[in-house]
Write a protein that holds these residues in place. Structure first.
Motif, PDB file in Angstrom:
ATOM      1  N   LYS A 124       7.489  33.564  12.506  1.00  0.00           N
ATOM      2  CA  LYS A 124       6.066  33.876  12.414  1.00  0.00           C
ATOM      3  C   LYS A 124       5.217  32.632  12.680  1.00  0.00           C
ATOM      4  O   LYS A 124       5.400  31.600  12.043  1.00  0.00           O
ATOM      5  N   LEU A 125       4.305  32.748  13.644  1.00  0.00           N
ATOM      6  CA  LEU A 125       3.461  31.622  14.026  1.00  0.00           C
ATOM      7  C   LEU A 125       2.101  31.740  13.346  1.00  0.00           C
ATOM      8  O   LEU A 125       1.510  32.815  13.310  1.00  0.00           O
ATOM      9  N   ASP A 126       1.630  30.653  12.805  1.00  0.00           N
ATOM     10  CA  ASP A 126       0.307  30.615  12.173  1.00  0.00           C
ATOM     11  C   ASP A 126      -0.601  29.777  13.074  1.00  0.00           C
ATOM     12  O   ASP A 126      -0.810  28.579  12.829  1.00  0.00           O
ATOM     13  N   PRO A 127      -1.148  30.385  14.126  1.00  0.00           N
ATOM     14  CA  PRO A 127      -1.894  29.600  15.122  1.00  0.00           C
ATOM     15  C   PRO A 127      -3.244  29.121  14.610  1.00  0.00           C
ATOM     16  O   PRO A 127      -3.804  29.676  13.664  1.00  0.00           O
ATOM     17  N   VAL A 128      -3.753  28.091  15.256  1.00  0.00           N
ATOM     18  CA  VAL A 128      -5.114  27.635  14.987  1.00  0.00           C
ATOM     19  C   VAL A 128      -6.065  28.669  15.578  1.00  0.00           C
ATOM     20  O   VAL A 128      -5.936  29.037  16.747  1.00  0.00           O
ATOM     21  N   PRO A 129      -7.021  29.190  14.815  1.00  0.00           N
ATOM     22  CA  PRO A 129      -7.946  30.196  15.353  1.00  0.00           C
ATOM     23  C   PRO A 129      -8.746  29.635  16.532  1.00  0.00           C
ATOM     24  O   PRO A 129      -9.207  28.493  16.501  1.00  0.00           O
ATOM     25  N   ILE A 130      -8.880  30.421  17.573  1.00  0.00           N
ATOM     26  CA  ILE A 130      -9.674  30.031  18.733  1.00  0.00           C
ATOM     27  C   ILE A 130     -11.088  30.576  18.551  1.00  0.00           C
ATOM     28  O   ILE A 130     -11.300  31.791  18.586  1.00  0.00           O
ATOM     29  N   ASP A 131     -12.034  29.686  18.315  1.00  0.00           N
ATOM     30  CA  ASP A 131     -13.427  30.098  18.092  1.00  0.00           C
ATOM     31  C   ASP A 131     -14.160  30.181  19.423  1.00  0.00           C
ATOM     32  O   ASP A 131     -14.368  29.184  20.099  1.00  0.00           O
ATOM     33  N   LEU A 132     -14.510  31.393  19.809  1.00  0.00           N
ATOM     34  CA  LEU A 132     -15.309  31.610  21.014  1.00  0.00           C
ATOM     35  C   LEU A 132     -16.550  32.415  20.634  1.00  0.00           C
ATOM     36  O   LEU A 132     -16.875  33.432  21.249  1.00  0.00           O
ATOM     37  N   THR A 230      -3.177  22.993  20.877  1.00  0.00           N
ATOM     38  CA  THR A 230      -2.417  22.775  19.644  1.00  0.00           C
ATOM     39  C   THR A 230      -1.429  23.906  19.405  1.00  0.00           C
ATOM     40  O   THR A 230      -0.294  23.691  18.950  1.00  0.00           O
ATOM     41  N   ASN A 231      -1.821  25.128  19.740  1.00  0.00           N
ATOM     42  CA  ASN A 231      -0.948  26.270  19.499  1.00  0.00           C
ATOM     43  C   ASN A 231       0.323  26.222  20.340  1.00  0.00           C
ATOM     44  O   ASN A 231       1.358  26.763  19.950  1.00  0.00           O
ATOM     45  N   PHE A 232       0.263  25.577  21.492  1.00  0.00           N
ATOM     46  CA  PHE A 232       1.469  25.437  22.311  1.00  0.00           C
ATOM     47  C   PHE A 232       2.461  24.497  21.635  1.00  0.00           C
ATOM     48  O   PHE A 232       3.677  24.729  21.673  1.00  0.00           O
ATOM     49  N   SER A 233       1.954  23.447  21.018  1.00  0.00           N
ATOM     50  CA  SER A 233       2.851  22.551  20.290  1.00  0.00           C
ATOM     51  C   SER A 233       3.412  23.233  19.047  1.00  0.00           C
ATOM     52  O   SER A 233       4.581  23.043  18.690  1.00  0.00           O
ATOM     53  N   LEU A 234       2.561  24.031  18.364  1.00  0.00           N
ATOM     54  CA  LEU A 234       3.068  24.794  17.224  1.00  0.00           C
ATOM     55  C   LEU A 234       4.167  25.752  17.670  1.00  0.00           C
ATOM     56  O   LEU A 234       5.175  25.939  16.973  1.00  0.00           O
ATOM     57  N   LEU A 235       3.951  26.344  18.840  1.00  0.00           N
ATOM     58  CA  LEU A 235       4.947  27.260  19.382  1.00  0.00           C
ATOM     59  C   LEU A 235       6.251  26.532  19.709  1.00  0.00           C
ATOM     60  O   LEU A 235       7.347  27.058  19.488  1.00  0.00           O
ATOM     61  N   SER A 236       6.129  25.301  20.201  1.00  0.00           N
ATOM     62  CA  SER A 236       7.341  24.532  20.521  1.00  0.00           C
ATOM     63  C   SER A 236       8.168  24.282  19.267  1.00  0.00           C
ATOM     64  O   SER A 236       9.399  24.245  19.313  1.00  0.00           O
ATOM     65  N   GLY A 237       7.488  24.109  18.129  1.00  0.00           N
ATOM     66  CA  GLY A 237       8.205  23.884  16.877  1.00  0.00           C
ATOM     67  C   GLY A 237       8.950  25.105  16.397  1.00  0.00           C
ATOM     68  O   GLY A 237       9.912  24.992  15.628  1.00  0.00           O
ATOM     69  N   LYS A 238       8.511  26.293  16.833  1.00  0.00           N
ATOM     70  CA  LYS A 238       9.171  27.535  16.439  1.00  0.00           C
ATOM     71  C   LYS A 238      10.276  27.935  17.414  1.00  0.00           C
ATOM     72  O   LYS A 238      11.094  28.816  17.100  1.00  0.00           O
ATOM     73  N   THR A 239      10.279  27.316  18.580  1.00  0.00           N
ATOM     74  CA  THR A 239      11.203  27.725  19.632  1.00  0.00           C
ATOM     75  C   THR A 239      12.662  27.611  19.198  1.00  0.00           C
ATOM     76  O   THR A 239      13.502  28.457  19.540  1.00  0.00           O
ATOM     77  N   LEU A 251      12.229  23.493  27.713  1.00  0.00           N
ATOM     78  CA  LEU A 251      11.175  24.430  27.318  1.00  0.00           C
ATOM     79  C   LEU A 251      10.264  23.789  26.281  1.00  0.00           C
ATOM     80  O   LEU A 251       9.031  23.887  26.375  1.00  0.00           O
ATOM     81  N   ILE A 252      10.857  23.120  25.294  1.00  0.00           N
ATOM     82  CA  ILE A 252      10.062  22.460  24.254  1.00  0.00           C
ATOM     83  C   ILE A 252       9.161  21.398  24.864  1.00  0.00           C
ATOM     84  O   ILE A 252       7.981  21.266  24.503  1.00  0.00           O
ATOM     85  N   ALA A 253       9.714  20.634  25.826  1.00  0.00           N
ATOM     86  CA  ALA A 253       8.910  19.608  26.494  1.00  0.00           C
ATOM     87  C   ALA A 253       7.757  20.232  27.259  1.00  0.00           C
ATOM     88  O   ALA A 253       6.632  19.713  27.251  1.00  0.00           O
ATOM     89  N   GLN A 254       8.016  21.352  27.913  1.00  0.00           N
ATOM     90  CA  GLN A 254       6.940  22.002  28.671  1.00  0.00           C
ATOM     91  C   GLN A 254       5.842  22.508  27.751  1.00  0.00           C
ATOM     92  O   GLN A 254       4.656  22.388  28.062  1.00  0.00           O
ATOM     93  N   LEU A 255       6.205  23.071  26.617  1.00  0.00           N
ATOM     94  CA  LEU A 255       5.199  23.555  25.682  1.00  0.00           C
ATOM     95  C   LEU A 255       4.309  22.415  25.197  1.00  0.00           C
ATOM     96  O   LEU A 255       3.084  22.568  25.059  1.00  0.00           O
ATOM     97  N   ASN A 256       4.896  21.267  24.940  1.00  0.00           N
ATOM     98  CA  ASN A 256       4.099  20.108  24.521  1.00  0.00           C
ATOM     99  C   ASN A 256       3.263  19.559  25.677  1.00  0.00           C
ATOM    100  O   ASN A 256       2.179  18.999  25.459  1.00  0.00           O
ATOM    101  N   ALA A 257       3.738  19.735  26.897  1.00  0.00           N
ATOM    102  CA  ALA A 257       2.939  19.342  28.060  1.00  0.00           C
ATOM    103  C   ALA A 257       1.690  20.210  28.170  1.00  0.00           C
ATOM    104  O   ALA A 257       0.606  19.730  28.513  1.00  0.00           O
ATOM    105  N   TYR A 258       1.822  21.487  27.860  1.00  0.00           N
ATOM    106  CA  TYR A 258       0.659  22.387  27.857  1.00  0.00           C
ATOM    107  C   TYR A 258      -0.378  21.890  26.859  1.00  0.00           C
ATOM    108  O   TYR A 258      -1.586  21.933  27.112  1.00  0.00           O
TER     109      TYR A 258
END
Length: 473
Positions: A124-132, A230-239, A251-258
């Motif tokens: 389960k990912l707890d992403p940073v809310p995207i405020d638009l 930030t959410n891409f790095s959070l996702l890399s931690g869950k990968t 894949l983890i490196a690419q997510l952090n590149a994003y």
């Protein structure tokens, strides 16, 4: 070739779902940018001198659309690589094959499927809310420099103008009678029927409060881009909960590149706020000098309405004026003619700013095109080999970081066009300085009060019955 990859099938399904959710934010950001950052509302007036800025907005929308399209292609390639690797491993174990394919389709299997409930919870990912959120309009950056009387001047313009134009109809009737008697004299021109804001202020300066909203949108979107990264790095931690082994490192490196790339883009986009703030401030400077001219015009309007009102004795007044013109010629209406011409000249003097504003607006429009270079940073996102699995995913984070060191910035230097515009603004202010209490050598009326318009009986022969509205009291 066997790759070093261990898959937790339940978490893989959840991982792919999160991939889709995080990737979908690109469309939200694109739509937000096209709606608010690229809004033309602050410049969307007929014959607006800031039209070059409005004209560039569809181009900016194209930049954001291109960015999202590029991102979507890259992100789709990463997801496809994950799915391809999963399928390759899946084929080595027929018992898993049916389970994976059905889970991917969202179909529960009657038997044989692994218990994935606990595994899905673990990813389960707890992403940073995207405020638009919708950006707010701005306020005055030059508070205290506006003429407080402008609102009254703007509100009373219509009434005074209609009073004067109705009176001019009567004067021109009298002039027509005099021409029939052989007097060579032209009609008195009427005043324009547009409001002050529609005729002068907004066409010249745009709506500086709305323009600042574009800038506020840049700030909001810049932060949203950074949070998205930030959410891409959070996702890399869950990968690693779904994919383990040497092959998953790419894949983890690419997510952090994003994360690195999207944060850099967000930082650059937020700088756009300064350009819009600059445009809004210059817009407000134009509005201030024009407002002051409009206040003086309103004071003049009150006096002209008073003069015309003194001649507006129903029928008798216009007939008397006709005889006066026959007797004295142009001298009979010189005062009113000169007043009307001065009012028209004030409007024309304001319109003389158009060329300088247009040239300056082109400079501003060109500066906004830096958005293209900033958005092009998404091309630093690492590529994906078509048809390759996650073992082919690579990202040189050090090189990407180096490439992102110099984020393109917006030019904030003073341009020659801005110098010329400043001179033109000063010239207009000099032509119509702050009123000193007298507009005319022969007029000692108090100019500090803008009188409110009211009805007067202004009929003249041939005009029909009834009173002309908008007179002077």
């Amino acid at each position: 070739m066997t790759i070093d990859l261990e898959i937790n099938w339940g978490n893989l399904e959840q991982l792919l779902t999160v991939f889709d959710d995080v990737g979908a934010d690109s469309e939200k950001i694109r739509d937000y940018a096209n709606t608010w950052v690229c809004s033309k509302e602050g410049f969307d007036y007929d014959l607006c001198a800031l039209k070059p800025i409005a004209d560039v907005m569809p181009t900016l929308q194209g930049y954001f659309t291109d960015m999202q399209t590029f991102f979507a292609g890259r992100w789709s390639g990463v997801r496809d690589a994950v799915v391809l690797s999963a399928k390759d491993i899946d084929l080595t174990d027929g018992a898993v094959n049916h389970t994976f394919l059905n889970l991917a389709a969202g179909i529960a299997e009657d038997g044989g499927a692994p218990d994935v409930a606990a595994a899905i919870e673990a990813l389960k990912l707890d992403p940073v809310p995207i405020d638009l959120s919708e950006p707010e309009k701005g306020g005055e950056q030059l508070a205290g420099k506006h003429d407080d009387r402008f609102q009254v001047a703007s509100d009373t313009w219509d009434g005074f103008r209609d009073t004067i134009n109705s009176g001019i109809d009567g004067i021109n009737w009298a002039i027509g009678v005099a021409r029939d008697a052989g007097v060579d004299i032209a009609d008195v021109p009427k005043l324009p029927t547009d409001s002050l804001r529609e005729m002068i202020v907004y066409p010249l300066s745009g709506n500086y409060e709305v323009i600042q909203r574009n800038g506020n949108a840049c700030t909001i979107m810049g932060q949203a881009m950074r949070d998205w990264g930030t959410n891409f790095s959070l996702l890399s931690g869950k990968t690693t909960l779904a994919l383990k082994g040497q092959a998953s490192l790419g894949l983890i490196a690419q997510l952090n590149a994003y994360n690195l790339v999207l944060k850099a883009v967000g930082t650059g986009l937020a700088q756009g706020e300064h350009v819009y703030a600059w445009v809004a401030k210059v817009s407000e400077e134009i509005a201030i000098v024009v407002e002051k001219v409009m206040v003086k015009m309103s004071l003049k309007l009150a006096k002209v309405a008073s003069r015309i009102g003194s001649k507006a004795v129903p029928i008798i007044g216009w007939v008397s004026l006709a005889w006066d013109i026959i007797d004295k010629g142009f001298a009979a209406i010189t005062d009113i003619w000169n007043d009307i011409q001065e009012l028209i000249q004030m409007i024309e003097d304001c319109k003389q700013l158009v060329d300088e504003v247009d040239a300056w607006a082109q400079v501003a429009a060109d500066r906004l095109k830096v958005f293209e270079k900033i958005l092009d940073l998404v091309k630093e996102l690492p590529g994906v080999n078509v048809g390759g699995g996650i073992d082919s995913l690579k990202a040189n984070l050090d090189q990407i970081t180096k490439n992102l060191e110099d984020v393109p910035s917006f030019d904030e230097s003073v341009s020659g066009a801005q110098d010329k515009l400043n001179d033109a603004i000063d010239d207009l202010a000099g032509l119509h300085p702050e009123d000193s209490g007298d507009f005319d050598d022969d007029d000692d009326d108090d100019d500090s009060v803008i009188l409110a318009p009211g009805p007067f009986e202004g009929t003249y022969p041939g005009s029909g019955s009834g009173s002309s509205s908008g007179g002077y009291v």
